[in-house]
Design a protein around this motif. Structure first.
Motif, PDB file in Angstrom:
ATOM      1  N   TYR A 169       1.007  -1.028  -0.051  1.00 48.34           N
ATOM      2  CA  TYR A 169      -0.240   0.179  -0.451  1.00 48.34           C
ATOM      3  C   TYR A 169       0.386   1.172  -0.030  1.00 48.34           C
ATOM      4  CZ  TYR A 169      -4.192  -2.511   1.015  1.00 48.34           C
ATOM      5  OH  TYR A 169      -5.306  -3.496   1.062  1.00 48.34           O
ATOM      6  N   THR A 170       0.190   2.425  -0.458  1.00 41.53           N
ATOM      7  CA  THR A 170       1.057   4.126  -0.656  1.00 41.53           C
ATOM      8  C   THR A 170      -0.022   4.779   0.598  1.00 41.53           C
ATOM      9  OG1 THR A 170       1.756   5.464  -1.804  1.00 41.53           O
ATOM     10  CG2 THR A 170       0.327   4.583  -3.058  1.00 41.53           C
ATOM     11  N   SER A 171       0.619   5.398   1.331  1.00 46.99           N
ATOM     12  CA  SER A 171      -0.229   6.175   1.677  1.00 46.99           C
ATOM     13  C   SER A 171      -0.645   7.130   0.627  1.00 46.99           C
ATOM     14  CB  SER A 171       0.241   7.045   3.259  1.00 46.99           C
ATOM     15  OG  SER A 171       1.429   7.124   3.556  1.00 46.99           O
ATOM     16  N   ARG A 172      -1.094   8.411   1.427  1.00 43.13           N
ATOM     17  CA  ARG A 172      -1.311   9.623   0.593  1.00 43.13           C
ATOM     18  C   ARG A 172      -1.242  10.856   1.690  1.00 43.13           C
ATOM     19  NH1 ARG A 172      -6.652   9.235  -3.056  1.00 43.13           N
ATOM     20  NH2 ARG A 172      -6.782   8.137  -1.457  1.00 43.13           N
ATOM     21  N   CYS A 173      -1.121  11.812   1.359  1.00 38.18           N
ATOM     22  CA  CYS A 173      -1.182  13.359   1.620  1.00 38.18           C
ATOM     23  C   CYS A 173      -1.832  14.539   1.192  1.00 38.18           C
ATOM     24  CB  CYS A 173       0.530  13.715   2.585  1.00 38.18           C
ATOM     25  SG  CYS A 173       0.963  14.204   1.557  1.00 38.18           S
ATOM     26  N   ILE A 174      -1.809  15.589   2.162  1.00 36.63           N
ATOM     27  CA  ILE A 174      -2.197  17.115   0.977  1.00 36.63           C
ATOM     28  C   ILE A 174      -0.789  18.016   1.708  1.00 36.63           C
ATOM     29  CG2 ILE A 174      -3.179  18.600   1.108  1.00 36.63           C
ATOM     30  CD1 ILE A 174      -5.629  17.437   1.957  1.00 36.63           C
ATOM     31  N   CYS A 175      -0.036  18.252   0.767  1.00 37.24           N
ATOM     32  CA  CYS A 175       1.026  19.169   0.978  1.00 37.24           C
ATOM     33  C   CYS A 175       1.487  19.928  -0.040  1.00 37.24           C
ATOM     34  CB  CYS A 175       1.600  18.231   0.694  1.00 37.24           C
ATOM     35  SG  CYS A 175       2.467  17.158  -1.217  1.00 37.24           S
ATOM     36  N   ALA A 176       2.164  20.985   0.415  1.00 33.08           N
ATOM     37  CA  ALA A 176       1.838  22.468  -0.556  1.00 33.08           C
ATOM     38  C   ALA A 176       3.357  22.657  -0.122  1.00 33.08           C
ATOM     39  CB  ALA A 176       1.161  23.111  -0.180  1.00 33.08           C
ATOM     40  N   ALA A 177       4.234  24.088  -0.562  1.00 31.71           N
ATOM     41  CA  ALA A 177       4.874  24.444  -0.515  1.00 31.71           C
ATOM     42  C   ALA A 177       5.481  25.639   1.000  1.00 31.71           C
ATOM     43  CB  ALA A 177       6.477  24.816  -1.935  1.00 31.71           C
ATOM     44  N   PRO A 178       6.801  25.048   1.421  1.00 24.75           N
ATOM     45  CA  PRO A 178       6.606  26.218   2.527  1.00 24.75           C
ATOM     46  C   PRO A 178       6.354  27.546   1.967  1.00 24.75           C
ATOM     47  CG  PRO A 178       8.146  24.240   2.332  1.00 24.75           C
ATOM     48  CD  PRO A 178       7.823  24.992   1.753  1.00 24.75           C
ATOM     49  N   SER A 179       6.667  27.926   0.956  1.00 18.07           N
ATOM     50  CA  SER A 179       6.755  29.348   0.721  1.00 18.07           C
ATOM     51  C   SER A 179       4.800  29.880   0.604  1.00 18.07           C
ATOM     52  CB  SER A 179       7.323  30.231  -0.776  1.00 18.07           C
ATOM     53  OG  SER A 179       6.260  29.178  -1.583  1.00 18.07           O
ATOM     54  N   LEU A 180       4.462  28.633   0.143  1.00 18.58           N
ATOM     55  CA  LEU A 180       3.155  28.872  -0.402  1.00 18.58           C
ATOM     56  C   LEU A 180       2.192  29.789   0.559  1.00 18.58           C
ATOM     57  CD1 LEU A 180       0.553  29.272  -2.364  1.00 18.58           C
ATOM     58  CD2 LEU A 180       0.075  26.934  -2.087  1.00 18.58           C
ATOM     59  N   LEU A 181       2.474  27.960   1.710  1.00 15.93           N
ATOM     60  CA  LEU A 181       1.528  28.312   2.576  1.00 15.93           C
ATOM     61  C   LEU A 181       1.979  29.491   3.999  1.00 15.93           C
ATOM     62  CD1 LEU A 181       1.879  24.816   4.129  1.00 15.93           C
ATOM     63  CD2 LEU A 181       0.213  25.479   3.196  1.00 15.93           C
ATOM     64  N   GLU A 182       3.396  30.523   3.599  1.00 14.66           N
ATOM     65  CA  GLU A 182       3.016  31.052   4.064  1.00 14.66           C
ATOM     66  C   GLU A 182       2.878  32.524   3.646  1.00 14.66           C
ATOM     67  OE1 GLU A 182       7.999  32.085   3.744  1.00 14.66           O
ATOM     68  OE2 GLU A 182       8.220  30.655   5.334  1.00 14.66           O
ATOM     69  N   ALA A 206       3.012  22.051  -7.262  1.00 12.44           N
ATOM     70  CA  ALA A 206       3.582  21.878  -5.925  1.00 12.44           C
ATOM     71  C   ALA A 206       4.516  22.490  -4.970  1.00 12.44           C
ATOM     72  CB  ALA A 206       3.445  20.791  -4.799  1.00 12.44           C
ATOM     73  N   ILE A 207       6.064  21.897  -5.757  1.00  9.72           N
ATOM     74  CA  ILE A 207       7.149  22.556  -5.102  1.00  9.72           C
ATOM     75  C   ILE A 207       7.248  24.539  -6.028  1.00  9.72           C
ATOM     76  CG2 ILE A 207       9.807  22.418  -5.504  1.00  9.72           C
ATOM     77  CD1 ILE A 207       8.792  19.518  -5.536  1.00  9.72           C
ATOM     78  N   GLU A 208       7.047  24.517  -6.490  1.00  7.37           N
ATOM     79  CA  GLU A 208       7.128  26.102  -7.102  1.00  7.37           C
ATOM     80  C   GLU A 208       5.693  26.639  -6.633  1.00  7.37           C
ATOM     81  OE1 GLU A 208       7.702  26.147 -11.903  1.00  7.37           O
ATOM     82  OE2 GLU A 208       9.525  24.861 -11.317  1.00  7.37           O
ATOM     83  N   GLY A 209       5.156  26.528  -5.887  1.00  5.97           N
ATOM     84  CA  GLY A 209       4.301  26.776  -4.595  1.00  5.97           C
ATOM     85  C   GLY A 209       3.044  27.395  -5.818  1.00  5.97           C
ATOM     86  N   MET A 210       2.207  26.400  -6.618  1.00  2.00           N
ATOM     87  CA  MET A 210       1.128  26.328  -7.709  1.00  2.00           C
ATOM     88  C   MET A 210      -0.574  26.119  -6.587  1.00  2.00           C
ATOM     89  SD  MET A 210       2.852  28.275 -10.051  1.00  2.00           S
ATOM     90  CE  MET A 210       1.590  28.288 -11.358  1.00  2.00           C
TER      91      MET A 210
END
Length: 301
Positions: free
Chosen positions: A161-174, A231-235
């Motif tokens: 199995y593989t887990s999943r998660c919601i994630c974002a770049a720290p810059s976007l969250l800031e 996501a890494i680029e903050g989109m």
């Protein structure tokens, strides 16, 4: 007289309903075949056939004996066939279909190791994010990531199995802040996997209950690596499996959010057509994949 040979002679007559037809099929004379069946009847102490000038029918004892020995003879045939294949069957071609991201990052290294261990086996690896049926597309097997398959014409071999998660770049969250509830996602930029059948919704799980949450999809793609890079680029925020975003999370490029609202894990499995005489190269490959991914960590803490 060889009892196994006599048993095969009996089965031939029972299936064809004729000593003459069974003799022709086996390459023996009718008298030879008859002697084998008579010897078997004498050794068992029962009559296996009712013989008339017109036809040959099984007795009740013969019918019961046939039903009991057929599985034994089939098992012996299987064992002989397996021995005959042996090294010869560890050659030939295996045609595999797998999703693009998982295939490039995780499956390809395992396939290359497999080919080094079994150099007589050729592999055709087709990577695609389209859901392909292994039967109609003539694949020996398909690696599938998602809900269990319901096609009764296929065998599904669970791998892991593989887990999943919601994630974002720290810059976007800031810049926009972290979502504190799933409802906040409808006002935040989200990166949407284009092959999902539910439209712009994410199914999240809280306390073992699934909740469908509307999202604000600003970019969609049928490839997870595209969404990871965006996501890494903050989109936007992305909902992706651990085998795609695990490394980016560990090195700080992405940060998980809404940890209490994680979607259920996805099954990783192999699909292939049922075949009682599966070629040994395919059986060896299935076991090899199973062993390789049992040790892999596709779950985020």
């Amino acid at each position: 007289m060889d009892k196994l040979t006599a048993m095969r002679a009996f089965v031939g007559v029972a299936r064809l309903g004729s000593f003459a037809a069974a003799a022709r099929h086996s390459g023996l004379s009718r008298s030879q075949l008859n002697r084998q069946v008579l010897w078997l009847e004498d050794s068992l102490g029962v009559s296996l056939f009712n013989r008339t000038t017109r036809k040959v029918d099984l007795t009740h004892a013969g019918q019961a004996y046939l039903e009991n020995i057929l599985p034994v003879l089939e098992s012996l045939d299987d064992a002989e066939s397996q021995l005959q294949q042996d090294q010869q069957s560890l050659s030939g071609t295996i045609k595999i279909n797998a999703p693009m991201s998982f295939g490039l990052t995780h499956l390809t290294p395992v396939v290359l190791r497999f080919m080094r261990e079994y150099p007589q086996i050729q592999v055709q690896l087709a990577l695609s994010d389209e859901k392909r049926d292994p039967l109609s597309n003539q694949f020996d097997m398909t690696l599938r990531i998602g809900p269990p398959d319901t096609n009764p014409a296929l065998i599904e071999h669970d791998i892991t199995y593989t887990s999943r998660c919601i994630c974002a770049a720290p810059s976007l969250l800031e810049r926009i802040g972290e979502p504190l509830t799933p409802d906040a996602l409808k006002d935040m930029p989200c990166l949407h996997y284009g092959n999902l059948v539910h439209g712009n919704f994410w199914d999240l799980q809280f306390q073992n209950k699934t909740h469908r949450t509307r999202i604000n999809g600003v970019l969609s793609s049928n490839n997870g690596d595209v969404l990871k890079q965006a996501a890494i680029e903050g989109m936007g925020l992305a909902l992706l499996p651990a085998f795609i975003v695990g490394e980016a999370i560990r090195n700080g490029q992405l940060k998980p959010v809404l940890l209490a609202w994680q979607p259920p894990p996805l099954l990783i499995s192999l699909l292939y057509a049922p075949n009682r005489h599966m070629a040994m190269r395919l059986s060896v490959f299935v076991k090899y994949i199973q062993a390789a991914f049992e040790q892999a960590d596709f779950m985020l803490e």
